[in-house]
Design a protein around this motif. Structure first.
Motif, PDB file in Angstrom:
ATOM      1  N   ALA A 154      70.282 -68.973 107.403  1.00 18.01           N
ATOM      2  CA  ALA A 154      70.241 -67.014 107.041  1.00 18.01           C
ATOM      3  C   ALA A 154      70.503 -66.843 108.266  1.00 18.01           C
ATOM      4  N   GLY A 155      70.010 -66.999 109.344  1.00 16.64           N
ATOM      5  CA  GLY A 155      69.732 -66.175 110.510  1.00 16.64           C
ATOM      6  C   GLY A 155      70.956 -66.138 111.219  1.00 16.64           C
ATOM      7  N   ASP A 156      71.816 -66.995 110.484  1.00 16.21           N
ATOM      8  CA  ASP A 156      73.510 -66.906 111.810  1.00 16.21           C
ATOM      9  C   ASP A 156      74.232 -66.308 111.101  1.00 16.21           C
ATOM     10  N   THR A 157      75.504 -65.738 112.116  1.00 12.29           N
ATOM     11  CA  THR A 157      76.659 -64.649 111.599  1.00 12.29           C
ATOM     12  C   THR A 157      77.732 -65.213 111.569  1.00 12.29           C
ATOM     13  N   GLY A 158      78.748 -64.755 110.978  1.00  4.14           N
ATOM     14  CA  GLY A 158      80.561 -65.063 111.551  1.00  4.14           C
ATOM     15  C   GLY A 158      80.473 -66.267 111.752  1.00  4.14           C
ATOM     16  N   GLU A 159      81.138 -66.642 112.401  1.00  2.00           N
ATOM     17  CA  GLU A 159      81.501 -67.987 112.315  1.00  2.00           C
ATOM     18  C   GLU A 159      80.396 -69.211 113.509  1.00  2.00           C
ATOM     19  N   SER A 160      78.945 -69.057 112.892  1.00  2.00           N
ATOM     20  CA  SER A 160      78.618 -69.734 113.503  1.00  2.00           C
ATOM     21  C   SER A 160      78.135 -70.891 113.208  1.00  2.00           C
TER      22      SER A 160
ATOM     23  N   GLY B   7      64.989 -72.779 127.695  1.00  2.00           N
ATOM     24  CA  GLY B   7      66.085 -73.921 127.729  1.00  2.00           C
ATOM     25  C   GLY B   7      66.953 -74.264 126.379  1.00  2.00           C
ATOM     26  N   ASN B   8      66.207 -73.886 125.492  1.00  2.00           N
ATOM     27  CA  ASN B   8      66.630 -74.217 124.590  1.00  2.00           C
ATOM     28  C   ASN B   8      67.514 -72.861 123.569  1.00  2.00           C
ATOM     29  N   SER B   9      68.324 -73.373 123.061  1.00  2.00           N
ATOM     30  CA  SER B   9      69.283 -72.295 122.514  1.00  2.00           C
ATOM     31  C   SER B   9      70.221 -72.154 121.580  1.00  2.00           C
ATOM     32  N   TRP B  10      70.846 -71.233 120.910  1.00  2.00           N
ATOM     33  CA  TRP B  10      71.838 -71.106 119.534  1.00  2.00           C
ATOM     34  C   TRP B  10      72.896 -71.105 119.192  1.00  2.00           C
ATOM     35  N   ARG B  11      74.000 -70.818 118.698  1.00  2.00           N
ATOM     36  CA  ARG B  11      75.120 -70.320 118.610  1.00  2.00           C
ATOM     37  C   ARG B  11      74.947 -69.326 117.581  1.00  2.00           C
ATOM     38  N   LEU B  12      75.038 -67.349 117.754  1.00  2.00           N
ATOM     39  CA  LEU B  12      75.492 -67.332 116.570  1.00  2.00           C
ATOM     40  C   LEU B  12      76.630 -66.864 116.322  1.00  2.00           C
ATOM     41  N   SER B  13      77.673 -67.443 116.839  1.00  2.00           N
ATOM     42  CA  SER B  13      78.610 -66.465 116.220  1.00  2.00           C
ATOM     43  C   SER B  13      79.445 -66.533 117.410  1.00  2.00           C
TER      44      SER B  13
ATOM     45  N   ASN C 196      83.599 -68.863 118.739  1.00  2.00           N
ATOM     46  CA  ASN C 196      84.117 -70.095 118.665  1.00  2.00           C
ATOM     47  C   ASN C 196      84.711 -70.848 120.440  1.00  2.00           C
ATOM     48  N   PRO C 197      84.992 -71.953 120.111  1.00  2.00           N
ATOM     49  CA  PRO C 197      85.395 -72.523 121.311  1.00  2.00           C
ATOM     50  C   PRO C 197      86.225 -72.115 122.731  1.00  2.00           C
ATOM     51  N   ASP C 198      87.237 -71.230 122.262  1.00  2.00           N
ATOM     52  CA  ASP C 198      88.057 -69.876 122.180  1.00  2.00           C
ATOM     53  C   ASP C 198      87.403 -68.919 122.583  1.00  2.00           C
ATOM     54  N   ALA C 199      86.963 -68.921 122.153  1.00  2.00           N
ATOM     55  CA  ALA C 199      86.977 -66.671 123.219  1.00  2.00           C
ATOM     56  C   ALA C 199      85.284 -67.014 123.632  1.00  2.00           C
ATOM     57  N   GLY C 200      84.372 -68.003 123.057  1.00  2.00           N
ATOM     58  CA  GLY C 200      83.321 -68.387 123.913  1.00  2.00           C
ATOM     59  C   GLY C 200      82.079 -67.827 122.531  1.00  2.00           C
ATOM     60  N   TYR C 201      80.769 -68.501 122.967  1.00  2.00           N
ATOM     61  CA  TYR C 201      79.593 -68.144 121.355  1.00  2.00           C
ATOM     62  C   TYR C 201      78.926 -66.927 122.187  1.00  2.00           C
ATOM     63  N   MET C 202      78.611 -65.422 120.973  1.00  2.00           N
ATOM     64  CA  MET C 202      77.110 -65.776 121.442  1.00  2.00           C
ATOM     65  C   MET C 202      75.876 -66.400 120.708  1.00  2.00           C
ATOM     66  N   THR C 203      75.048 -65.576 121.805  1.00  2.00           N
ATOM     67  CA  THR C 203      74.187 -67.306 121.659  1.00  2.00           C
ATOM     68  C   THR C 203      72.761 -66.920 121.417  1.00  2.00           C
ATOM     69  N   ALA C 204      71.443 -67.069 120.717  1.00  2.00           N
ATOM     70  CA  ALA C 204      70.271 -67.188 121.482  1.00  2.00           C
ATOM     71  C   ALA C 204      69.999 -68.073 122.105  1.00  2.00           C
ATOM     72  N   ASN C 205      68.444 -67.120 123.256  1.00  2.00           N
ATOM     73  CA  ASN C 205      68.517 -68.404 124.135  1.00  2.00           C
ATOM     74  C   ASN C 205      66.672 -68.101 124.067  1.00  2.00           C
ATOM     75  N   VAL C 206      66.360 -69.197 124.360  1.00  2.00           N
ATOM     76  CA  VAL C 206      64.548 -68.474 125.275  1.00  2.00           C
ATOM     77  C   VAL C 206      64.705 -69.212 126.498  1.00  2.00           C
TER      78      VAL C 206
ATOM     79  N   ALA D 199      66.807 -63.641 125.244  1.00  2.00           N
ATOM     80  CA  ALA D 199      68.075 -62.955 125.575  1.00  2.00           C
ATOM     81  C   ALA D 199      69.184 -63.165 124.485  1.00  2.00           C
ATOM     82  N   ILE D 200      69.806 -62.289 123.921  1.00  2.00           N
ATOM     83  CA  ILE D 200      70.903 -63.067 122.942  1.00  2.00           C
ATOM     84  C   ILE D 200      72.221 -62.754 123.831  1.00  2.00           C
ATOM     85  N   ARG D 201      72.959 -63.414 124.258  1.00  2.00           N
ATOM     86  CA  ARG D 201      73.959 -63.270 125.356  1.00  2.00           C
ATOM     87  C   ARG D 201      75.905 -63.281 124.890  1.00  2.00           C
ATOM     88  N   VAL D 202      75.975 -62.796 125.175  1.00  2.00           N
ATOM     89  CA  VAL D 202      77.375 -63.210 125.368  1.00  2.00           C
ATOM     90  C   VAL D 202      78.671 -63.062 126.361  1.00  2.00           C
ATOM     91  N   PRO D 203      79.386 -64.089 125.942  1.00  2.00           N
ATOM     92  CA  PRO D 203      79.933 -64.736 126.954  1.00  2.00           C
ATOM     93  C   PRO D 203      81.114 -63.781 127.265  1.00  2.00           C
TER      94      PRO D 203
END
Length: 248
Positions: free
Chosen positions: A33-39, A164-170, A172-182, A197-201
């Motif tokens: 439920a928490g992930d959005t877009g092409e997660s 060190g844990n990290s999750w992809r939120l939205s 794609n492999p070409d543009a990169g992923y927005m991630t949630a990170n500990v 931190a929410i990190r953006v490529p």
């Protein structure tokens, strides 16, 4: 001021979304439920635990009577500092009653609100726009929505909090992923928390994105620290820091 009011209005809409994604009952359902877009819901790092490891998770808005937070707001973009408090007066099932105060040294505000989860902030909308407290009410609503009640923290609910844990939120492999990170550990007002931190490529497709940092503790119902960074300049625009905490 009209632009600021519009921005705060958009934040409030996001709070509704946070209430929806924050209600999962298991790690798996909350992750979906928490992930959005092409997660992808894929996690980097390892979830493997030894017999001595404790799986640590966080659940937002599990308030208890007597729970108290005092935050310092550093609004760099608007050159303002303020203090906001959140004092839980009572809890009846899912209904919470809390007193909110705001003080920036010039204007002050106090209001008792009642509601459920993040939607409790909607009780702040009923102020007369012509009243003396209207401006302080709008700022209070905005800072709480951007900070302790930010929908961005919903991405960490029921996740395994492990550095060190990290999750992809939205993305794609070409543009990169927005991630949630500990990313680490810290402490505010005597409460230990996980730095997230929410990190953006760094790519053209994410040019206008904004980055968000927080520090969350399994022992507290709200984030202890939050900060936003401008997507274009990379500079911090606002941070909200816990200075005092009492458990329920």
């Amino acid at each position: 001021m009209s632009h600021r009011r519009l921005a705060l209005g958009l934040v409030v809409l996001l709070v509704v979304f946070a209430g929806c994604v924050g209600g999962g009952t298991s790690s798996e359902s909350s992750a979906d439920a928490g992930d959005t877009g092409e997660s992808s819901n894929e996690q980097s790092g390892s979830d493997e635990t030894s017999g001595d490891d404790v799986v640590t998770q966080w659940e937002r808005f599990t308030f208890e009577e007597g729970e108290f937070y005092r935050y310092r707001v550093n609004d760099i973009k608007n050159d303002e500092t303020a203090t906001i408090t959140w004092d839980v007066l009572s809890v009846d099932g899912e209904e919470v009653t809390a007193e909110i105060t705001y003080d920036n040294g010039t204007d002050s505000f106090s209001r008792t609100v009642t509601g459920e989860n993040a939607t409790i902030l909607f009780d702040l909308r009923g102020v007369d726009p012509e009243s003396e407290e209207a401006e302080a009410t709008i700022r209070t609503l905005g800072y709480l929505s951007l900070g302790p009640f930010s929908p961005m923290t919903a991405y960490y609910q029921h996740r395994e909090l492990k550095v060190g844990n990290s999750w992809r939120l939205s993305g794609n492999p070409d543009a990169g992923y927005m991630t949630a990170n500990v990313e680490g550990r810290n402490e505010y007002a005597g409460v230990e928390c996980y730095e997230t931190a929410i990190r953006v490529p760094d790519s053209e497709e994410w040019e206008d994105s904004y980055e968000f940092e927080s520090c969350i503790s399994p022992d507290a119902s709200l984030a202890l620290y939050t900060a936003y960074y401008d997507g274009e300049s990379g500079e911090m625009t606002v941070e909200i820091v816990l200075e005092e905490y009492r458990s329920g």
